[in-house]
Scaffold this motif. Structure first.
Motif, PDB file in Angstrom:
ATOM      1  N   TRP A 250      26.868  27.155  42.934  1.00 19.57           N
ATOM      2  CA  TRP A 250      27.702  26.228  42.173  1.00 19.57           C
ATOM      3  C   TRP A 250      27.794  26.679  40.721  1.00 19.57           C
ATOM      4  O   TRP A 250      26.953  27.416  40.226  1.00 19.57           O
ATOM      5  CB  TRP A 250      27.218  24.780  42.252  1.00 19.57           C
ATOM      6  N   LEU A 251      28.844  26.230  40.075  1.00 19.14           N
ATOM      7  CA  LEU A 251      29.070  26.551  38.664  1.00 19.14           C
ATOM      8  C   LEU A 251      29.394  25.271  37.910  1.00 19.14           C
ATOM      9  O   LEU A 251      30.300  24.525  38.288  1.00 19.14           O
ATOM     10  CB  LEU A 251      30.221  27.545  38.501  1.00 19.14           C
ATOM     11  N   GLU A 252      28.660  25.040  36.832  1.00 16.57           N
ATOM     12  CA  GLU A 252      28.918  23.910  35.932  1.00 16.57           C
ATOM     13  C   GLU A 252      29.762  24.429  34.768  1.00 16.57           C
ATOM     14  O   GLU A 252      29.360  25.366  34.067  1.00 16.57           O
ATOM     15  CB  GLU A 252      27.589  23.358  35.416  1.00 16.57           C
ATOM     16  N   ILE A 253      30.933  23.846  34.590  1.00 16.71           N
ATOM     17  CA  ILE A 253      31.795  24.222  33.462  1.00 16.71           C
ATOM     18  C   ILE A 253      31.385  23.372  32.277  1.00 16.71           C
ATOM     19  O   ILE A 253      31.708  22.186  32.197  1.00 16.71           O
ATOM     20  CB  ILE A 253      33.278  24.030  33.806  1.00 16.71           C
ATOM     21  N   THR A 254      30.668  23.956  31.351  1.00 12.35           N
ATOM     22  CA  THR A 254      30.066  23.185  30.262  1.00 12.35           C
ATOM     23  C   THR A 254      30.917  23.169  28.993  1.00 12.35           C
ATOM     24  O   THR A 254      30.658  22.364  28.092  1.00 12.35           O
ATOM     25  CB  THR A 254      28.680  23.737  29.930  1.00 12.35           C
ATOM     26  N   TYR A 255      31.904  24.052  28.928  1.00 10.61           N
ATOM     27  CA  TYR A 255      32.811  24.065  27.769  1.00 10.61           C
ATOM     28  C   TYR A 255      34.094  24.757  28.184  1.00 10.61           C
ATOM     29  O   TYR A 255      34.069  25.810  28.840  1.00 10.61           O
ATOM     30  CB  TYR A 255      32.194  24.827  26.586  1.00 10.61           C
TER      31      TYR A 255
ATOM     32  N   SER B 183      32.239  17.724  41.280  1.00 14.59           N
ATOM     33  CA  SER B 183      32.111  16.619  40.324  1.00 14.59           C
ATOM     34  C   SER B 183      33.108  16.858  39.201  1.00 14.59           C
ATOM     35  O   SER B 183      33.898  17.807  39.252  1.00 14.59           O
ATOM     36  CB  SER B 183      30.688  16.529  39.767  1.00 14.59           C
ATOM     37  N   ALA B 184      33.057  16.037  38.169  1.00 15.56           N
ATOM     38  CA  ALA B 184      33.983  16.186  37.041  1.00 15.56           C
ATOM     39  C   ALA B 184      33.736  17.467  36.259  1.00 15.56           C
ATOM     40  O   ALA B 184      34.599  17.913  35.498  1.00 15.56           O
ATOM     41  CB  ALA B 184      33.871  14.976  36.113  1.00 15.56           C
ATOM     42  N   THR B 185      32.560  18.078  36.453  1.00 12.58           N
ATOM     43  CA  THR B 185      32.240  19.299  35.698  1.00 12.58           C
ATOM     44  C   THR B 185      31.818  20.460  36.587  1.00 12.58           C
ATOM     45  O   THR B 185      31.687  21.576  36.099  1.00 12.58           O
ATOM     46  CB  THR B 185      31.077  19.027  34.715  1.00 12.58           C
ATOM     47  N   ARG B 186      31.629  20.227  37.873  1.00  8.62           N
ATOM     48  CA  ARG B 186      31.033  21.259  38.728  1.00  8.62           C
ATOM     49  C   ARG B 186      31.940  21.630  39.893  1.00  8.62           C
ATOM     50  O   ARG B 186      32.633  20.784  40.456  1.00  8.62           O
ATOM     51  CB  ARG B 186      29.686  20.770  39.272  1.00  8.62           C
ATOM     52  N   VAL B 187      31.910  22.933  40.255  1.00 11.55           N
ATOM     53  CA  VAL B 187      32.590  23.411  41.454  1.00 11.55           C
ATOM     54  C   VAL B 187      31.584  24.131  42.336  1.00 11.55           C
ATOM     55  O   VAL B 187      30.661  24.785  41.847  1.00 11.55           O
ATOM     56  CB  VAL B 187      33.767  24.349  41.119  1.00 11.55           C
ATOM     57  N   ASP B 188      31.759  23.991  43.653  1.00 13.12           N
ATOM     58  CA  ASP B 188      30.973  24.745  44.624  1.00 13.12           C
ATOM     59  C   ASP B 188      31.740  26.011  44.981  1.00 13.12           C
ATOM     60  O   ASP B 188      32.960  25.959  45.224  1.00 13.12           O
ATOM     61  CB  ASP B 188      30.718  23.908  45.874  1.00 13.12           C
ATOM     62  N   ILE B 189      31.039  27.137  45.028  1.00 11.14           N
ATOM     63  CA  ILE B 189      31.685  28.431  45.230  1.00 11.14           C
ATOM     64  C   ILE B 189      31.174  29.072  46.521  1.00 11.14           C
ATOM     65  O   ILE B 189      29.961  29.130  46.756  1.00 11.14           O
ATOM     66  CB  ILE B 189      31.409  29.368  44.041  1.00 11.14           C
ATOM     67  N   ASN B 190      32.105  29.557  47.331  1.00 18.18           N
ATOM     68  CA  ASN B 190      31.773  30.255  48.571  1.00 18.18           C
ATOM     69  C   ASN B 190      32.293  31.684  48.527  1.00 18.18           C
ATOM     70  O   ASN B 190      33.487  31.913  48.290  1.00 18.18           O
ATOM     71  CB  ASN B 190      32.378  29.531  49.780  1.00 18.18           C
ATOM     72  N   PHE B 191      31.401  32.625  48.750  1.00 18.38           N
ATOM     73  CA  PHE B 191      31.778  34.035  48.816  1.00 18.38           C
ATOM     74  C   PHE B 191      32.636  34.275  50.048  1.00 18.38           C
ATOM     75  O   PHE B 191      32.349  33.775  51.129  1.00 18.38           O
ATOM     76  CB  PHE B 191      30.517  34.893  48.872  1.00 18.38           C
ATOM     77  N   GLU B 192      33.709  35.082  49.882  1.00 17.68           N
ATOM     78  CA  GLU B 192      34.584  35.373  51.009  1.00 17.68           C
ATOM     79  C   GLU B 192      34.630  36.862  51.359  1.00 17.68           C
ATOM     80  O   GLU B 192      34.479  37.225  52.515  1.00 17.68           O
ATOM     81  CB  GLU B 192      36.003  34.850  50.743  1.00 17.68           C
TER      82      GLU B 192
ATOM     83  N   ARG C  79      27.534  27.529  33.503  1.00 14.01           N
ATOM     84  CA  ARG C  79      26.151  27.765  33.920  1.00 14.01           C
ATOM     85  C   ARG C  79      26.096  27.632  35.434  1.00 14.01           C
ATOM     86  O   ARG C  79      26.637  26.678  35.995  1.00 14.01           O
ATOM     87  CB  ARG C  79      25.203  26.752  33.267  1.00 14.01           C
ATOM     88  N   ASP C  80      25.408  28.582  36.095  1.00 15.54           N
ATOM     89  CA  ASP C  80      25.364  28.532  37.551  1.00 15.54           C
ATOM     90  C   ASP C  80      24.016  28.054  38.063  1.00 15.54           C
ATOM     91  O   ASP C  80      23.091  27.768  37.286  1.00 15.54           O
ATOM     92  CB  ASP C  80      25.759  29.885  38.148  1.00 15.54           C
ATOM     93  N   ASP C  81      23.905  27.965  39.386  1.00 20.29           N
ATOM     94  CA  ASP C  81      22.685  27.439  40.001  1.00 20.29           C
ATOM     95  C   ASP C  81      21.516  28.404  39.899  1.00 20.29           C
ATOM     96  O   ASP C  81      20.380  28.039  40.220  1.00 20.29           O
ATOM     97  CB  ASP C  81      22.956  27.113  41.472  1.00 20.29           C
ATOM     98  N   LYS C  82      21.762  29.625  39.450  1.00 22.66           N
ATOM     99  CA  LYS C  82      20.688  30.603  39.280  1.00 22.66           C
ATOM    100  C   LYS C  82      20.163  30.635  37.846  1.00 22.66           C
ATOM    101  O   LYS C  82      19.327  31.462  37.505  1.00 22.66           O
ATOM    102  CB  LYS C  82      21.186  31.983  39.706  1.00 22.66           C
ATOM    103  N   GLY C  83      20.713  29.752  37.004  1.00 25.56           N
ATOM    104  CA  GLY C  83      20.275  29.687  35.616  1.00 25.56           C
ATOM    105  C   GLY C  83      21.017  30.610  34.677  1.00 25.56           C
ATOM    106  O   GLY C  83      20.649  30.733  33.507  1.00 25.56           O
TER     107      GLY C  83
END
Length: 315
Positions: A250-255, A212-221, A264-268
């Motif tokens: 996922w990670l929300e880029i809030t600033y 989204s405009a603020t969020r990225v999905d992250i995959n461990f490699e 902020r990530d999906d684990k809080g």
């Protein structure tokens, strides 16, 4: 009688409007102000006998028909609102940096009052984020960042099992983001107390894609620990270590601005990072010396029984 008063009101309002417009003819004033002043003049000229019949708001004070309009906001938008915002951002960032001093990024826990102070400042910065669509401005995110605060914590038996109480120290945390390859590398540096030549790092590589405009999905490699003797230290509890720092989700880029980023990530969890000089250039000159030094102690370190360094912990 009422018809007569109405005629007076209309006549008076026309005279006031003409006078006001004439006096302001040479000024560049928003039409909103003209309309606001006209209406406020009319409101003041309304027949006094009707005021007693008007319902008042349930909070008391002005009658419901009175609406003051946003004349002040028109003025605010015209005079230095950008400068005020810049000053506010700078002040809040200074307060946040002061709040995180001396807490080792919060990794080993914090008093609740200190945690509340830090997270309140984080929320204030998020509210005035100058980059509301960071994934559309990835140039702001690219490069090397150093962690200054996180709500990830290593407490109790976890800290003991990983040897992070007496023997192993956590040093710097870095993240390097390559937007051309959609890759991120997290590096957690370690050193052994009393054995200055035994130092190394856990590297975690991940890919990301815009969600989204603020969020990225992250995959461990992948992940690696270097040098080998440090891997030997962590081998028994490697899954525990990786589980703490694995970024998948996922990670929300809030600033984000030119030198600070909050997420902020999906684990809080909350992460506060500051921009840092590219580590690849600083390591290039000392890489061979670093490797030689670690190889020099590799044999002697590997001969130390692990149970001597890390007593068995029942958890």
């Amino acid at each position: 009688m009422l018809h007569f008063l109405s005629l007076i009101v209309k006549s008076s309002s026309r005279r006031v409007t003409k006078l006001f417009h004439a006096s302001m003819a040479g000024c560049h004033v928003s039409p909103v102000i003209f309309r606001t002043m006209d209406i406020m003049k009319l409101q003041r000229l309304a027949p006094p006998e009707n005021l007693s019949r008007m319902n008042t708001s349930r909070f008391g004070g002005r009658p419901l028909w009175f609406k003051p309009f946003t004349v002040v906001k028109v003025g605010e938008q015209s005079f230095g609102s950008g400068l005020v915002m810049d000053d506010t951002l700078a002040e809040k960032k200074r307060e946040l940096y002061q709040a995180v001093e001396g807490i080792n990024r919060g990794i080993f826990g914090l008093p609740s009052a200190k945690k509340f102070e830090i997270e309140s400042l984080v929320q204030q910065l998020e509210y005035i984020n100058p980059t509301p669509d960071p994934t559309l401005r990835l140039d702001k995110v690219a490069g090397c960042w150093r962690l200054v605060y996180s709500t990830i914590s290593i407490l109790g038996s976890k800290r003991t099992k990983l040897g992070l109480r007496d023997f192993i120290s956590l040093d710097e945390f870095f993240q390097t983001i390559d937007i051309a390859k959609s890759k991120a590398v997290n590096v957690i540096e370690f050193s052994a107390k009393g054995l200055s030549l035994l130092s190394g790092q856990l590297s975690i590589e991940a890919s990301f894609k815009i969600a989204s405009a603020t969020r990225v999905d992250i995959n461990f490699e992948s992940s690696t620990i270097t040098p080998d003797q440090l891997m030997n230290v962590f081998r028994k509890n490697y899954n525990l270590l990786l589980g703490i720092f694995n970024p998948e989700g996922w990670l929300e880029i809030t600033y984000v601005d030119d030198n600070m980023r909050i997420g902020r990530d999906d684990k809080g969890n909350i992460f506060v990072l500051e921009r840092f000089e590219d580590r690849t250039s600083t390591q290039a000159g000392g890489g061979s010396l670093y490797q030689a030094a670690n190889q020099a102690v590799n044999q002697s370190i590997n001969q130390i029984p692990l149970h001597f360094l890390f007593p068995t912990v029942k958890g």
